[in-house]
Enzyme design. Structure first.
Site, mmCIF file in Angstrom:
data_model
loop_
_atom_site.group_PDB
_atom_site.id
_atom_site.type_symbol
_atom_site.label_atom_id
_atom_site.label_comp_id
_atom_site.label_asym_id
_atom_site.label_seq_id
_atom_site.Cartn_x
_atom_site.Cartn_y
_atom_site.Cartn_z
ATOM 1 N N TRP A 164 0.926 -1.220 -0.253
ATOM 2 C CA TRP A 164 0.255 0.102 0.303
ATOM 3 C C TRP A 164 0.914 1.253 0.245
ATOM 4 O O TRP A 164 0.700 2.089 -0.772
ATOM 5 C CB TRP A 164 -0.775 0.602 1.460
ATOM 6 C CG TRP A 164 -2.027 -0.941 0.626
ATOM 7 C CD1 TRP A 164 -1.726 -2.308 2.181
ATOM 8 C CD2 TRP A 164 -2.800 -1.354 -0.641
ATOM 9 N NE1 TRP A 164 -3.243 -2.686 1.412
ATOM 10 C CE2 TRP A 164 -3.824 -2.530 0.523
ATOM 11 C CE3 TRP A 164 -3.551 -0.581 -1.039
ATOM 12 C CZ2 TRP A 164 -4.842 -2.929 -0.523
ATOM 13 C CZ3 TRP A 164 -4.635 -1.442 -1.974
ATOM 14 C CH2 TRP A 164 -5.274 -2.879 -1.598
ATOM 15 N N ASP A 197 -1.467 6.121 6.117
ATOM 16 C CA ASP A 197 -2.537 5.603 5.554
ATOM 17 C C ASP A 197 -2.617 4.262 7.274
ATOM 18 O O ASP A 197 -1.322 3.208 7.643
ATOM 19 C CB ASP A 197 -1.819 4.799 4.533
ATOM 20 C CG ASP A 197 -2.957 3.543 4.353
ATOM 21 O OD1 ASP A 197 -4.720 3.649 5.407
ATOM 22 O OD2 ASP A 197 -2.802 3.183 3.276
ATOM 23 N N LYS A 221 -11.598 -1.751 6.866
ATOM 24 C CA LYS A 221 -11.176 -2.712 7.718
ATOM 25 C C LYS A 221 -11.379 -3.163 8.711
ATOM 26 O O LYS A 221 -11.342 -3.809 9.352
ATOM 27 C CB LYS A 221 -9.336 -2.110 7.635
ATOM 28 C CG LYS A 221 -9.287 -2.219 5.905
ATOM 29 C CD LYS A 221 -9.364 -3.388 4.495
ATOM 30 C CE LYS A 221 -8.522 -3.261 3.910
ATOM 31 N NZ LYS A 221 -7.548 -2.675 3.389
#
Ligand SMILES: *Cc1c(COP(=O)(O)O)cnc(C)c1O
Length: 360
Positions: free
Chosen positions: A101, A171, A195
């Protein structure tokens, strides 16, 4: 009705109480005669939903007044572009690359300017967090970027880099609300909520006010300016209304449970059950350096691909779902987010012990 133990990395398990409440309100939300899905975002009923959600999130995370809370869309991946578009005044940024990511975020930022990879753990397939204690910060850097919990590899950054005054952008998709965080250490925190917090489609960004300006890169679309969303209280256009509603319920669930300190205690207890087993098992092994282990995402392997596949198949049949590792890593991964009950982890470990006995 039967619920499985869902170990998916995302979209992921949500609290049963929240789902039940949403189900009960599905046809008639608190006497208004319609579902929240059918409700105009320009009504006072919806305004209360989004106001309460923001207020509860502020309480949970201790978000100071000089930070805006934005409810956005486009997934965490759209932020990979919005961040450089809004923050890259000098067209330079420093990125810490600790997984897929962060790598994707860095690649996206490269479209807009110069990206310095100031630390990386790519040399050992992202199985550890590199030392960030004395990274070199570019004096021209507009911000320093990290992905704090690496969903795919199962590592967490515990010691934030010294950014020498540059805003830190993180993030936190896969660790959102899993433990207390000091918001003041960041210029921006953001995450896709699927998530740990709510349904896919909603992204929450917490941004220090002084970073939200009209001075964005030329060509930045209106919808991608933080200022537009901040000035309009996240209601510039139709927001992901149902997602915000569910997030609001999850915030209340967390508050009722005792907040993020209590959540952290529970998450540590759950993770320890699984990691302790991985440390004593002769068949299953964790894949990351111990001190960098994530409380949320736990990758593990047997070292034998056929055995991994057999395990995933049998576990799935026994009601332990989505344990297959990410397609880029292989093996297994158990994501044990806030809403995964301790009992789910205990039963998984018991199942793994049994599997080990039967397959020696
Ligand atoms: C899942 C994930 C993403 C991507 O989220 P999308 O909403 O699918 O764009 C980004 N970062 C992290 C840390 C993730 O876990």
């Amino acid at each position: 009705m039967s619920r499985v133990y869902n170990f998916s990395a995302g979209p992921a398990v949500l609290p049963e109480e929240v789902l039940q409440e949403a189900a009960a309100e599905m046809l008639d939300y608190r006497g208004i005669g319609m579902s929240v899905m059918e409700l105009s975002h320009r009504t006072k009923d919806f305004q209360k939903i989004i106001d309460d959600a923001e207020a509860d999130l502020r309480t949970l995370m201790g978000i100071p007044d000089n930070y805006k809370v934005l409810f956005l869309q486009g997934g965490a991946s759209l932020q990979f572009a919005m961040i450089p578009m809004n923050f890259m005044k000098n067209r330079v940024a420093d990125y810490v690359v600790t997984g897929q990511w962060a790598k994707k975020a860095a690649a996206e930022a490269k479209i807009y300017g110069k990206v310095n990879v100031i630390a990386s753990s790519a040399d050992k397939t992202f199985s550890y967090i590199p030392d960030l204690s004395n990274v070199t910060i570019d004096p021209q850097a507009d911000y320093v970027y990290i992905c704090q919990n690496n969903t795919i590899y199962g590592t967490t950054i515990r010691n934030l880099p010294d950014t020498q005054g540059k805003p830190l952008v993180a993030d936190i998709s896969s660790m959102f609300l899993s433990e207390p965080m000091d918001v003041t250490k960041y210029g921006m925190l953001y995450g896709g909520v699927q998530k740990n917090v709510g349904p896919a489609g909603t992204v929450i960004a917490i941004i220090r006010e002084d970073l939200i300006t009209d001075d964005v890169l030329p060509g930045t679309p209106t919808m991608m300016k933080y200022k537009i969303h901040a000035d309009n209280g996240s209601l510039y256009n139709t927001p992901p209304a149902y997602g915000i509603y569910i997030c609001g319920k999850v915030f209340k669930w967390l508050l009722a449970m005792g907040g993020l300190e209590e959540m952290k205690r529970r998450n540590e207890r759950k993770a320890a059950i699984l990691y302790d087993f991985l440390d004593r098992s002769e068949m299953f092994h964790g894949t990351v350096r111990k001190e960098d282990r994530s409380l949320m995402n736990v990758p593990f392997i047997t070292g034998n691909e056929e055995l991994d596949a057999k395990f995933v198949k049998e576990a799935t049949a026994a009601g332990f779902k989505s344990l297959k590792g990410h397609r880029t890593v292989g093996g297994m991964r158990a994501s044990i987010y806030n809403a995964m009950p301790q009992e789910g982890v205990e039963k998984l470990v018991a199942f793994m012990e049994e599997f080990e006995k039967n397959n020696r």
